[in-house]
Enzyme design. Sequence first.
Site, short mmCIF file in Angstrom:
data_model
loop_
_atom_site.label_atom_id
_atom_site.label_comp_id
_atom_site.label_asym_id
_atom_site.label_seq_id
_atom_site.Cartn_x
_atom_site.Cartn_y
_atom_site.Cartn_z
CB VAL A 96 1.12 4.77 -4.14
CG1 VAL A 96 0.53 5.93 -4.87
CG2 VAL A 96 2.45 4.42 -5.05
CE1 TYR A 97 -6.33 4.77 -0.03
CE2 TYR A 97 -5.63 3.39 2.14
CZ TYR A 97 -6.60 3.96 1.42
OH TYR A 97 -7.74 4.19 2.02
CB CYS A 98 0.78 4.05 3.04
SG CYS A 98 0.10 2.90 3.85
CE LYS B 253 -6.78 7.57 1.73
NZ LYS B 253 -7.87 8.55 1.42
CD GLU C 42 -2.87 -1.14 2.47
OE1 GLU C 42 -2.83 0.21 3.18
OE2 GLU C 42 -3.33 -1.95 2.95
#
Length: 237
Positions: free
Chosen positions: A151-153, A156, A149
């Site tokens: 890039v997602y992290c 966020k 995760e």
Amino acid sequence: MAHATNGKRIAIVTGSASGLGRELAVRLTERGWFVAGVDFDAERQATLVDELTADSYRAFVGDVSDEAFVKASVAEIAGLGHIDLLINNAGQPSFKVPTAYEGADVDRCLKGLKGMILWSVETLKADGETDLKIANVMSTAATRGNANESVYCAAKWGEKGYTQSLKAAYKGSSVKIVGVYPGGIDTDFYRDSHDYVSEEKQHTFMDPGELADVILFNLVNDANLTVSDILIERNYR
């Protein structure tokens, strides 16, 4: 002005046509709020409009990261009355092994961060920076690093940094900033990533309606207090 909303408090909810955003929007209308719902999915917006009354919900269809769309939408909403609540909920996932990420994945994840900033800025300007609550819905991915995760992290964590900065900027004022960090939710959010999260596992995640109730219990009340951070973990089983 009063005719348009019947004197109701006004909330903006981004990502309002599905998942947690939809549950938040519906529950706010049930609590007597007027909701300006924002989503790119015109079909789902039309369905929600059919379910709710005209004096409780108005749909805005567009990309939350499109600055011109944001400016025009907030101007129209502000014309109805004072905006009391902004819930920045919209976001898109991307779950891949670190070497599989491409530029398009980065752009996709960053739409949520860009939208969060644009909607916050325009709403703050429209309200004259008074008597406004902004709730930024992120993820437990904003509190830790997760495998596959990256890039997602990163997106966020950026949203968390923006949220914390807003808190510092408006400390002691009538503008209240709330960070919301939910764990896994059983919604369509994972529909393109079943190689990462199976449907069976997804259905063990939190119910979006129950989660919305918990968030609103802390976010919208008459108590002389503000819950500044809402971290909600799912029960593991």
